[in-house]
Design a protein around this motif. Sequence first.
Motif, PDB file in Angstrom:
ATOM      1  N   HIS A 204       0.850  -1.172  -0.035  1.00  0.00           N
ATOM      2  CA  HIS A 204      -0.124   0.041  -0.042  1.00  0.00           C
ATOM      3  C   HIS A 204       0.666   1.297   0.009  1.00  0.00           C
ATOM      4  O   HIS A 204       0.717   2.387  -0.655  1.00  0.00           O
ATOM      5  CB  HIS A 204      -0.890  -0.019   1.261  1.00  0.00           C
ATOM      6  CG  HIS A 204      -1.639   1.318   1.563  1.00  0.00           C
ATOM      7  ND1 HIS A 204      -2.690   1.767   0.733  1.00  0.00           N
ATOM      8  CD2 HIS A 204      -1.241   2.314   2.165  1.00  0.00           C
ATOM      9  CE1 HIS A 204      -3.123   2.909   1.099  1.00  0.00           C
ATOM     10  NE2 HIS A 204      -2.391   3.185   2.139  1.00  0.00           N
ATOM     11  N   HIS A 205       1.813   1.264   0.906  1.00  0.00           N
ATOM     12  CA  HIS A 205       2.684   2.438   1.144  1.00  0.00           C
ATOM     13  C   HIS A 205       3.430   2.731  -0.159  1.00  0.00           C
ATOM     14  O   HIS A 205       3.828   3.781  -0.552  1.00  0.00           O
ATOM     15  CB  HIS A 205       3.530   2.348   2.477  1.00  0.00           C
ATOM     16  CG  HIS A 205       2.746   2.793   3.527  1.00  0.00           C
ATOM     17  ND1 HIS A 205       2.277   4.055   3.760  1.00  0.00           N
ATOM     18  CD2 HIS A 205       2.324   1.910   4.439  1.00  0.00           C
ATOM     19  CE1 HIS A 205       1.343   3.966   4.824  1.00  0.00           C
ATOM     20  NE2 HIS A 205       1.738   2.510   5.636  1.00  0.00           N
ATOM     21  N   LEU A 206       4.068   1.640  -0.656  1.00  0.00           N
ATOM     22  CA  LEU A 206       5.012   1.791  -2.029  1.00  0.00           C
ATOM     23  C   LEU A 206       4.126   2.360  -3.162  1.00  0.00           C
ATOM     24  O   LEU A 206       4.708   3.321  -4.118  1.00  0.00           O
ATOM     25  CB  LEU A 206       5.511   0.524  -2.167  1.00  0.00           C
ATOM     26  CG  LEU A 206       6.938   0.186  -1.229  1.00  0.00           C
ATOM     27  CD1 LEU A 206       7.177  -1.169  -1.626  1.00  0.00           C
ATOM     28  CD2 LEU A 206       7.784   1.131  -1.102  1.00  0.00           C
ATOM     29  N   VAL A 207       2.826   1.920  -3.263  1.00  0.00           N
ATOM     30  CA  VAL A 207       2.112   2.054  -4.441  1.00  0.00           C
ATOM     31  C   VAL A 207       1.788   3.759  -4.293  1.00  0.00           C
ATOM     32  O   VAL A 207       1.754   4.468  -5.346  1.00  0.00           O
ATOM     33  CB  VAL A 207       0.959   1.129  -4.571  1.00  0.00           C
ATOM     34  CG1 VAL A 207      -0.181   1.924  -5.499  1.00  0.00           C
ATOM     35  CG2 VAL A 207       1.209   0.033  -5.030  1.00  0.00           C
ATOM     36  N   GLU A 208       1.493   4.037  -3.278  1.00  0.00           N
ATOM     37  CA  GLU A 208       1.173   5.477  -3.050  1.00  0.00           C
ATOM     38  C   GLU A 208       2.343   6.415  -3.168  1.00  0.00           C
ATOM     39  O   GLU A 208       2.153   7.455  -3.850  1.00  0.00           O
ATOM     40  CB  GLU A 208       0.509   5.717  -1.233  1.00  0.00           C
ATOM     41  CG  GLU A 208       0.356   6.904  -0.800  1.00  0.00           C
ATOM     42  CD  GLU A 208      -0.229   7.062   0.600  1.00  0.00           C
ATOM     43  OE1 GLU A 208       0.515   6.759   1.319  1.00  0.00           O
ATOM     44  OE2 GLU A 208      -1.559   7.109   0.530  1.00  0.00           O
ATOM     45  N   ALA A 209       3.660   6.017  -2.498  1.00  0.00           N
ATOM     46  CA  ALA A 209       4.831   6.747  -2.957  1.00  0.00           C
ATOM     47  C   ALA A 209       5.048   6.905  -4.142  1.00  0.00           C
ATOM     48  O   ALA A 209       5.535   7.851  -4.749  1.00  0.00           O
ATOM     49  CB  ALA A 209       5.727   5.954  -1.874  1.00  0.00           C
ATOM     50  N   ALA A 210       4.556   5.760  -5.115  1.00  0.00           N
ATOM     51  CA  ALA A 210       4.861   5.781  -6.604  1.00  0.00           C
ATOM     52  C   ALA A 210       3.962   6.308  -7.383  1.00  0.00           C
ATOM     53  O   ALA A 210       4.005   6.217  -8.466  1.00  0.00           O
ATOM     54  CB  ALA A 210       5.469   4.614  -6.968  1.00  0.00           C
ATOM     55  N   SER A 211       3.028   7.081  -6.496  1.00  0.00           N
ATOM     56  CA  SER A 211       1.799   7.426  -7.412  1.00  0.00           C
ATOM     57  C   SER A 211       2.205   8.759  -8.500  1.00  0.00           C
ATOM     58  O   SER A 211       1.671   8.606  -9.573  1.00  0.00           O
ATOM     59  CB  SER A 211       0.636   8.079  -6.538  1.00  0.00           C
ATOM     60  OG  SER A 211       1.144   9.061  -5.892  1.00  0.00           O
ATOM     61  N   THR A 212       3.222   9.304  -8.306  1.00  0.00           N
ATOM     62  CA  THR A 212       3.804  10.392  -9.421  1.00  0.00           C
ATOM     63  C   THR A 212       5.250  10.089  -9.569  1.00  0.00           C
ATOM     64  O   THR A 212       5.905  10.937 -10.018  1.00  0.00           O
ATOM     65  CB  THR A 212       3.779  11.718  -8.819  1.00  0.00           C
ATOM     66  OG1 THR A 212       4.494  11.958  -7.473  1.00  0.00           O
ATOM     67  CG2 THR A 212       2.169  12.168  -8.277  1.00  0.00           C
ATOM     68  N   ALA A 213       5.621   8.803  -9.645  1.00  0.00           N
ATOM     69  CA  ALA A 213       6.881   8.322  -9.829  1.00  0.00           C
ATOM     70  C   ALA A 213       7.192   8.107 -11.228  1.00  0.00           C
ATOM     71  O   ALA A 213       6.215   7.579 -12.095  1.00  0.00           O
ATOM     72  CB  ALA A 213       7.530   7.355  -8.662  1.00  0.00           C
ATOM     73  N   ASP A 214       8.535   8.033 -11.723  1.00  0.00           N
ATOM     74  CA  ASP A 214       8.767   7.719 -12.998  1.00  0.00           C
ATOM     75  C   ASP A 214       9.080   6.041 -13.091  1.00  0.00           C
ATOM     76  O   ASP A 214       8.990   5.311 -13.838  1.00  0.00           O
ATOM     77  CB  ASP A 214      10.003   8.190 -13.465  1.00  0.00           C
ATOM     78  CG  ASP A 214      10.304   8.109 -14.656  1.00  0.00           C
ATOM     79  OD1 ASP A 214       9.404   8.346 -15.692  1.00  0.00           O
ATOM     80  OD2 ASP A 214      11.517   7.639 -15.321  1.00  0.00           O
TER      81      ASP A 214
END
Length: 284
Positions: free
Chosen positions: A239-249
Amino acid sequence: MTKQQTITAGVDGSPNSLDAAGWAAREALRRDLPLHVVHACDPPAEDNRLPEFDVPFHREAGALGRAVQQLTRAYPALGILDEQVTGRPTGALLAAARSSALLVLGSHGSGALSRVLVGSVALAVAARASCPVALVRAGHRPEGEHRGSAAAHHNPVVLGLDLDRPGDELLEYAFDAAASRQAPLHVVHVWTAPLVHSADALEPMPEKERLLAAELSSWRHKFPGTEVTERVVHGLAGHHLVEAASTADLLVIGRCVPTGPHLGQTAHSAIHHSRCPVVIVPHY
């Protein structure tokens, strides 16, 4: 991390795999490596040599030529190697991984063959490949990235790091990916409280932050031009990784080889829910 020779893209004729191959082409340009495009399919059985069986096979066999033609037009400066393999896609891709710096596959798509790729091939390859595997969603193109250009603005690279098994291969890949994009690297460690509480478990945050900073210290020195931020959070890692990567490349996560050829819950969550490409890096 052993330096290999190519960026490899597996294609199956679907629009999703062509999008993934395009992403692989831009990655190859960024790293100044050739692109190896692989298509594998099983021929119809000898006792099924009828038009209704042969035509679909020959149509799929033409997928490689169509992919190479499209990539050559879009990226004329890129060296492209193509390989048609008769046999099971999983075995062909795992063999190609042995001479690859990165293996790129589509992670979502439509159509019967694409569903097979997503359900059985992509996940099996990501769980067993000897090199990092990137899974790319259909239509993915980072904001500011232009066709044929490897030098473009990029959003952050996010690294999910398990402090119990950090892995030099994983850290090197993430730092190198951020540096090659001239992008910041966001490192996230997610912890879950133990079932049996102890005095150490009541206030673990400061100690985990210290351990994370210590783990990243030498890598900061190796990549002084890369902006690094670090964060320790509590909860479910996926959950936290998907959230952290929401605007990631890019989202980079590890697969610890000694635990066996399978993907954990965090990897499955990232693959199914992340909007950016996910790279799974095998490490010890």
